[in-house]
Design a protein around this motif. Sequence first.
Motif, PDB file in Angstrom:
ATOM      1  N   ALA A 130       7.738  -1.298   2.352  1.00 48.92           N
ATOM      2  CA  ALA A 130       6.412  -2.552   3.164  1.00 48.92           C
ATOM      3  C   ALA A 130       6.045  -3.414   2.141  1.00 48.92           C
ATOM      4  O   ALA A 130       5.712  -2.516   0.598  1.00 48.92           O
ATOM      5  CB  ALA A 130       5.404  -1.252   3.074  1.00 48.92           C
ATOM      6  N   LEU A 181       1.680  -4.462   0.801  1.00 45.44           N
ATOM      7  CA  LEU A 181       0.725  -4.607   1.206  1.00 45.44           C
ATOM      8  C   LEU A 181      -0.218  -5.562   0.886  1.00 45.44           C
ATOM      9  O   LEU A 181      -0.377  -5.210  -0.855  1.00 45.44           O
ATOM     10  CB  LEU A 181       0.163  -3.023   1.382  1.00 45.44           C
ATOM     11  N   ILE A 239       2.340  -5.836   6.155  1.00 43.64           N
ATOM     12  CA  ILE A 239       1.747  -6.130   6.991  1.00 43.64           C
ATOM     13  C   ILE A 239       0.402  -6.828   7.357  1.00 43.64           C
ATOM     14  O   ILE A 239      -0.403  -7.570   6.798  1.00 43.64           O
ATOM     15  CB  ILE A 239       0.952  -4.586   6.991  1.00 43.64           C
ATOM     16  N   ASP A 278      -3.209  -7.248   8.800  1.00 44.87           N
ATOM     17  CA  ASP A 278      -4.057  -5.820   9.259  1.00 44.87           C
ATOM     18  C   ASP A 278      -5.717  -6.128   9.030  1.00 44.87           C
ATOM     19  O   ASP A 278      -5.856  -5.548   7.810  1.00 44.87           O
ATOM     20  CB  ASP A 278      -3.769  -4.702   9.683  1.00 44.87           C
ATOM     21  N   CYS A 286      -7.787  -4.948  10.412  1.00 49.97           N
ATOM     22  CA  CYS A 286      -8.888  -4.217  10.368  1.00 49.97           C
ATOM     23  C   CYS A 286     -10.285  -4.244  11.325  1.00 49.97           C
ATOM     24  O   CYS A 286     -11.079  -3.038  11.821  1.00 49.97           O
ATOM     25  CB  CYS A 286      -8.694  -2.853   8.663  1.00 49.97           C
ATOM     26  N   LEU A 310      -5.320  -0.709   4.026  1.00 45.61           N
ATOM     27  CA  LEU A 310      -3.747  -0.673   4.394  1.00 45.61           C
ATOM     28  C   LEU A 310      -3.103   1.038   4.641  1.00 45.61           C
ATOM     29  O   LEU A 310      -3.015   1.611   4.998  1.00 45.61           O
ATOM     30  CB  LEU A 310      -3.255  -1.566   3.793  1.00 45.61           C
ATOM     31  N   ARG A 344      -4.193   3.622   6.475  1.00 45.29           N
ATOM     32  CA  ARG A 344      -3.850   3.053   7.592  1.00 45.29           C
ATOM     33  C   ARG A 344      -2.383   3.656   8.013  1.00 45.29           C
ATOM     34  O   ARG A 344      -2.678   3.567   9.244  1.00 45.29           O
ATOM     35  CB  ARG A 344      -4.874   2.109   8.442  1.00 45.29           C
ATOM     36  N   HIS A 345      -1.733   2.936   7.435  1.00 44.49           N
ATOM     37  CA  HIS A 345      -0.309   2.215   7.145  1.00 44.49           C
ATOM     38  C   HIS A 345       0.954   2.897   6.041  1.00 44.49           C
ATOM     39  O   HIS A 345       1.513   3.563   6.757  1.00 44.49           O
ATOM     40  CB  HIS A 345      -0.147   1.324   7.676  1.00 44.49           C
ATOM     41  N   ALA A 346       0.302   4.055   5.064  1.00 41.33           N
ATOM     42  CA  ALA A 346       1.433   4.310   3.658  1.00 41.33           C
ATOM     43  C   ALA A 346       1.275   5.787   4.942  1.00 41.33           C
ATOM     44  O   ALA A 346       1.906   6.268   3.953  1.00 41.33           O
ATOM     45  CB  ALA A 346       1.493   3.935   2.742  1.00 41.33           C
ATOM     46  N   SER A 395       3.699   7.381   7.089  1.00 40.79           N
ATOM     47  CA  SER A 395       4.389   6.653   7.184  1.00 40.79           C
ATOM     48  C   SER A 395       5.999   7.106   6.484  1.00 40.79           C
ATOM     49  O   SER A 395       5.213   8.721   5.773  1.00 40.79           O
ATOM     50  CB  SER A 395       4.584   5.275   6.199  1.00 40.79           C
ATOM     51  N   TRP A 441       7.716   6.035   4.506  1.00 38.68           N
ATOM     52  CA  TRP A 441       8.249   4.743   3.252  1.00 38.68           C
ATOM     53  C   TRP A 441       7.968   5.676   1.594  1.00 38.68           C
ATOM     54  O   TRP A 441       7.698   6.978   1.141  1.00 38.68           O
ATOM     55  CB  TRP A 441       6.741   4.217   3.079  1.00 38.68           C
TER      56      TRP A 441
END
Lengths: 310, 310
Positions: A233, A235, A259, A261, A263, A276, A279-281, A284, A286
């Motif tokens: 990913a 970011l 990404i 976002d 937000c 980020l 919210r995303h990692a 995940s 990843w």
Amino acid sequence: MIGIKSIASYVPAGRIDNLAQAASFDRDEAFVMAKIGTTTLSVKDETEETSDLCAAAVRNLLAENPALKLDAIEALVVVTQNGDAEGLPHTSAIAQHKIGLSTHTACFDVALGCSGFVYGLYALKGFMEAAGLKNGILVTADPYSKIVNRTDRPTTLLFGDAATATWIGTDPVWKLGPARFGTDGSGAEHLMIKDGLFHMDGREVLDFAGANVVPQVREVLELAGMTLDEVDAVLLHQGSATIIDLLTQKLGDNGHKAIKDLCAIGNTVSSTIPLLLERHAAASNWENLVVSGFGVGLSWGSALLLRNAA
Amino acid sequence: MIGIKSIASYVPAGRIDNLAQAASFDRDEAFVMAKIGTTTLSVKDETEETSDLCAAAVRNLLAENPALKLDAIEALVVVTQNGDAEGLPHTSAIAQHKIGLSTHTACFDVALGCSGFVYGLYALKGFMEAAGLKNGILVTADPYSKIVNRTDRPTTLLFGDAATATWIGTDPVWKLGPARFGTDGSGAEHLMIKDGLFHMDGREVLDFAGANVVPQVREVLELAGMTLDEVDAVLLHQGSATIIDLLTQKLGDNGHKAIKDLCAIGNTVSSTIPLLLERHAAASNWENLVVSGFGVGLSWGSALLLRNAA
């Protein structure tokens, strides 16, 4: 080995209707979503100071991490260029008292904008290692509502207020890998405060980001002996939908790893990347990711984060 | 191993006659020397910006160290709470361009006052180690002439303008030993800017320094398994003659190891300790010394520096 253990955030409750703002400039929703990427912007209450945002983010971090005790925190670094009152004393000292941290806490502010989280990670990790400290918190809190000119269309549609708090300590979730940093003060005037109000030359900032961000990401990966194909990913600082779209395009076949976002709160300066990550990692699978921040200075910084084998 | 290689400074040419200032408040030379410690204060030209002071100090460092090439500098950290213009962008970015440093330079400002040199040493050393950098410069430049109220006797007699530049790199002259840091934001109001002017409660600052500085110095020495008896010199922030006299007294039998030297320019905030290092440590036969800075925040930091065996 010290790295990122946990990230929390605080987003003030206030909201600006970005569609209503846009309408006053004869711009519609399609414009707002294409150029900015959010129909709402977060805004702090006028009575909230920057140190209040910092304290709220740290309290959220403590609530989410019962293992982190208040009196175990030995360092607090605040990344901001819009600190409390008139810049003296430093916001981290005021936050130390509001949070109730020990007087044995090392506190300092790092004055950086949108590149600040990446720089701050390495500054705090390094400071802790140099000083022999075990638990530190990196806070980002740069409320642009203090300086945005509400009659300036490009910037009043863009910025939101938020703060994040990142626990740096041993046995981390994310290790800090290779990093690269850059500065070009010849472009200082493209993002600056004049007479108390923020000024931005969006065209120049877009050109700067387009020319420097992806090449620096590639340099970081070279240091790690990796290529973009091996990255899970990317970011990027969420400067605007336009900037993210441009950089996604420059990532070519790996563009889908970036990404976009905002937000639903806007460009929150040094807080966009930790938001980020939160919210995303966190949830995940990843194994690695790249973070890259760029903006005020001009300044940019990119780093590889590697999941720590449990 | 990274440490201090060399220190240079820049003192603006302008001077304020402190005896004339004191006379306007019905105070004589005996008062000035007992309370402040200098009959002259340095002051920058109004046209000089903080980044100009930074650039001048770095140019002096480069002139004194032909081995340090401009394009080998990978990091520039500026300690200031009185940066250029309105605080955005950061002063280190503007200085990067004025000095002509590479755009691959990592630049950030650390917002701290009189404790800033000690914190900055560990922040920059740590950042460089975390990011894999070899040569960095720590600049202190906090021109209080921008904020001093010339009608306020205690502060207008006290502060001078200066900048210093410390080369941090491998094969150092001074290794950074154990350090301790402290913050007490409950005392933030004792040293602050209000409506653009600096305010100080001298009694509170004196009490704070008297209570915290020497105990922290002893803590640092404990970490090193040493006592004050084994220390060659104690370089305290030169807040005022009164503060130095008080702390010298608290050092007891080792009081003679503390230096009192306002350098004929006054309290130059985060620059006083590097100025002492430049003037007194460079040519000394000291094997070790303690540095201790304290002030705005409230914030304090102390560290042991050890001569590196050649």
